[in-house]
Design a protein around this motif. Structure first.
Motif, PDB file in Angstrom:
ATOM      1  N   LYS A  68       0.839  -1.211   0.000  1.00 59.59           N
ATOM      2  CA  LYS A  68       0.000   0.000   0.000  1.00 59.59           C
ATOM      3  C   LYS A  68       0.873   1.259   0.000  1.00 59.59           C
ATOM      4  N   ARG A  69       1.907   1.239   0.844  1.00 56.41           N
ATOM      5  CA  ARG A  69       2.763   2.440   0.949  1.00 56.41           C
ATOM      6  C   ARG A  69       3.597   2.649  -0.321  1.00 56.41           C
ATOM      7  N   ASP A  70       4.235   1.559  -0.798  1.00 52.34           N
ATOM      8  CA  ASP A  70       5.208   1.710  -1.896  1.00 52.34           C
ATOM      9  C   ASP A  70       4.551   1.889  -3.257  1.00 52.34           C
ATOM     10  N   TYR A  71       3.405   1.263  -3.449  1.00 53.57           N
ATOM     11  CA  TYR A  71       2.782   1.295  -4.785  1.00 53.57           C
ATOM     12  C   TYR A  71       1.541   2.187  -4.817  1.00 53.57           C
ATOM     13  N   VAL A  76      -5.387  -5.824   0.689  1.00 54.24           N
ATOM     14  CA  VAL A  76      -6.345  -6.612   1.476  1.00 54.24           C
ATOM     15  C   VAL A  76      -5.543  -7.702   2.174  1.00 54.24           C
ATOM     16  N   VAL A  77      -5.745  -7.872   3.470  1.00 52.11           N
ATOM     17  CA  VAL A  77      -5.082  -9.001   4.145  1.00 52.11           C
ATOM     18  C   VAL A  77      -6.057 -10.159   4.272  1.00 52.11           C
ATOM     19  N   HIS A  78      -5.590 -11.373   3.938  1.00 52.78           N
ATOM     20  CA  HIS A  78      -6.363 -12.575   4.229  1.00 52.78           C
ATOM     21  C   HIS A  78      -6.017 -12.949   5.671  1.00 52.78           C
ATOM     22  N   LEU A  79      -7.007 -13.148   6.495  1.00 51.97           N
ATOM     23  CA  LEU A  79      -6.747 -13.551   7.879  1.00 51.97           C
ATOM     24  C   LEU A  79      -7.659 -14.721   8.235  1.00 51.97           C
ATOM     25  N   THR A  80      -7.133 -15.653   9.002  1.00 52.23           N
ATOM     26  CA  THR A  80      -7.981 -16.769   9.448  1.00 52.23           C
ATOM     27  C   THR A  80      -8.096 -16.755  10.973  1.00 52.23           C
ATOM     28  N   CYS A  81      -9.052 -17.542  11.477  1.00 52.16           N
ATOM     29  CA  CYS A  81      -9.182 -17.653  12.940  1.00 52.16           C
ATOM     30  C   CYS A  81      -8.545 -18.932  13.463  1.00 52.16           C
ATOM     31  N   VAL A  82      -7.769 -19.628  12.622  1.00 51.88           N
ATOM     32  CA  VAL A  82      -7.175 -20.895  13.069  1.00 51.88           C
ATOM     33  C   VAL A  82      -6.291 -20.664  14.298  1.00 51.88           C
ATOM     34  N   ALA A  83      -6.565 -21.435  15.354  1.00 51.36           N
ATOM     35  CA  ALA A  83      -5.747 -21.437  16.580  1.00 51.36           C
ATOM     36  C   ALA A  83      -5.668 -20.069  17.250  1.00 51.36           C
ATOM     37  N   TYR A  98      -2.489  -0.652  12.496  1.00 54.76           N
ATOM     38  CA  TYR A  98      -1.254   0.146  12.611  1.00 54.76           C
ATOM     39  C   TYR A  98      -0.422   0.094  11.330  1.00 54.76           C
ATOM     40  N   GLU A  99      -0.659  -0.927  10.498  1.00 56.15           N
ATOM     41  CA  GLU A  99       0.018  -0.978   9.185  1.00 56.15           C
ATOM     42  C   GLU A  99      -0.697  -0.078   8.184  1.00 56.15           C
ATOM     43  N   GLY A 100      -1.820   0.486   8.585  1.00 51.84           N
ATOM     44  CA  GLY A 100      -2.563   1.362   7.677  1.00 51.84           C
ATOM     45  C   GLY A 100      -3.392   0.602   6.661  1.00 51.84           C
ATOM     46  N   VAL A 101      -3.632  -0.675   6.932  1.00 55.38           N
ATOM     47  CA  VAL A 101      -4.435  -1.492   6.011  1.00 55.38           C
ATOM     48  C   VAL A 101      -5.883  -1.481   6.506  1.00 55.38           C
ATOM     49  N   GLN A 102      -6.795  -1.365   5.552  1.00 52.22           N
ATOM     50  CA  GLN A 102      -8.193  -1.171   5.946  1.00 52.22           C
ATOM     51  C   GLN A 102      -9.095  -2.326   5.509  1.00 52.22           C
ATOM     52  N   ASN A 103      -8.553  -3.215   4.665  1.00 52.16           N
ATOM     53  CA  ASN A 103      -9.397  -4.244   4.049  1.00 52.16           C
ATOM     54  C   ASN A 103      -8.978  -5.642   4.484  1.00 52.16           C
ATOM     55  N   ILE A 104      -9.990  -6.424   4.862  1.00 53.74           N
ATOM     56  CA  ILE A 104      -9.714  -7.757   5.410  1.00 53.74           C
ATOM     57  C   ILE A 104     -10.588  -8.793   4.701  1.00 53.74           C
TER      58      ILE A 104
END
Ligand SMILES: Cc1cc2nc3c(=O)[nH]c(=O)nc-3n(C[C@H](O)[C@H](O)[C@H](O)COP(=O)(O)OP(=O)(O)OC[C@H]3O[C@@H](n4cnc5c(N)ncnc54)[C@H](O)[C@@H]3O)c2cc1C
Length: 309
Positions: A68-71, A76-83, A98-104
């Motif tokens: 996001k910053r460089d380009y 979008v981050v893929h996130l799971t609830c595993v463990a 805090y990474e400034g990412v808004q999409n999950i």
């Protein structure tokens, strides 16, 4: 920017790409070479996958932040609830913030290798729909409190949430109608749009969209598309327990090219097959194409070149 706003304001099909973090301890170059190599197609966002438990590809959140910053492209981050407990999830979502990412892309995730069933963390979530609710709760500024079952008020977030959809059904749910009901719960709990599992026939996507609409689900359903370059590549995909069907003609032709040792024709056929599917998707009204690049820009570029815009 929220990815849902990109779809809402789009005047042409939205192209986007998926990348995966490299194996731990190997170079990040293939990731950034893929983004650089595909910039001319103006991807509206880049999604970064996350590893299943036990595999060795860390870095999803910082990679998404760096892209996001460089380009200057949404990520979008893929996130799971595993463990993960719900507290772990609140903490992980703060890393995203805090990474400034808004999409999950909110996923349940697969059972770890060697385990047949998904077993949630005792203080975690069994289904992605509950993960979506947790993200929406953070959007209201309600954080896990030290007192179990209570929430502490804090700064609200503004996350945009997508979820996975399965045009041919999720393999764990034999009843496709039930599977669709589960998808509806994810949307009712706040998912803004859906990204699909890969498929190899545009009719499968259109039938799915019809069924989704008939259920009263009114969010964009974004087709996930996987370029295929060879029989070995297709065979690898088919060996994954993902419940995806492949037209016989596609398999047979790629197998024939393999027997003839004709890699160039296999690649060309794969590109033609997938780009003609993409054109059918766009002509039929799909909101865009989300390309699973597998960190290889060339195949994706050939397909983007062949898609009429
Ligand atoms: C676009 C896309 C991207 C992906 N990216 C990743 C990735 O980066 N990393 C990764 O590890 N995996 C990824 N996956 C795979 C995903 O983690 C698996 O498919 C996983 O098995 C299911 O995740 P889910 O979020 O769809 O789960 P869910 O929506 O929770 O569904 C899981 C199963 O539970 C059933 N179910 C849901 N709710 C209920 C209920 N209330 N009662 C009974 N059954 C219910 C569903 O029908 C389904 O069979 C991705 C999948 C897609 C389609």
């Amino acid at each position: 920017m929220k990815v849902i706003d990109i779809y809402s304001n789009a005047t042409k099909p939205v192209f986007s790409i998926e990348l995966s973090p490299p194996l731990n301890g190997t170079s990040l170059d293939p990731i950034f070479n893929t983004v650089s190599g595909l910039m001319k197609y103006e991807p509206a966002f880049v999604s970064v996958t996350c590893s299943a438990l036990g595999s060795a590809r860390g870095g999803t959140i910082p990679i998404a932040g760096k892209i996001k910053r460089d380009y200057g492209i949404e990520s979008v981050v893929h996130l799971t609830c595993v463990a993960k407990s719900q507290q772990d999830i609140d903490n992980m979502l703060m890393d995203v913030r805090y990474e400034g990412v808004q999409n999950i892309l909110a996923l349940r995730g697969d059972p770890p290798k060697g385990e047949k069933e998904f077993r949630p963390h005792e203080k975690g979530h069994r289904y992605a729909s509950d993960f979506v609710s947790q993200i929406k709760r953070l959007n209201q500024g309600k954080y896990i409190s030290f007192n179990e079952g209570e929430y502490r008020n804090g700064e609200p977030n503004n996350f945009c949430v997508s979820v996975a959809g399965y045009p041919e059904g999720h393999p764990e749910c034999p009843d496709k109608e039930k599977d669709l009901e589960h998808l509806r719960v994810k949307v009712e709990n706040g998912a803004d749009y859906i990204i699909t599992q890969l498929f190899f026939d545009p009719e499968i996507y259109f039938r799915f969209v019809d069924r989704v609409n008939n259920m009263g689900i009114r969010v964009p359903v974004v087709p996930g598309v996987m370029p295929v370059e060879s029989f070995a590549h297709l065979d690898f995909i088919l060996k994954q327990p993902i419940g995806v069907s492949v037209p016989e003609v596609f398999v047979d032709k790629l197998r024939k090219y393999k027997e003839d040792g004709d890699n160039a024709s296999a690649l060309q056929f794969g590109v033609e097959f997938i780009s003609s599917m993409c054109n059918a998707l766009i002509e039929g009204g799909a909101p865009g194409i989300h390309m699973y690049t597998m960190n290889t820009p060339d195949r994706a570029a050939k397909i983007f070149d062949a898609i009429s815009r």
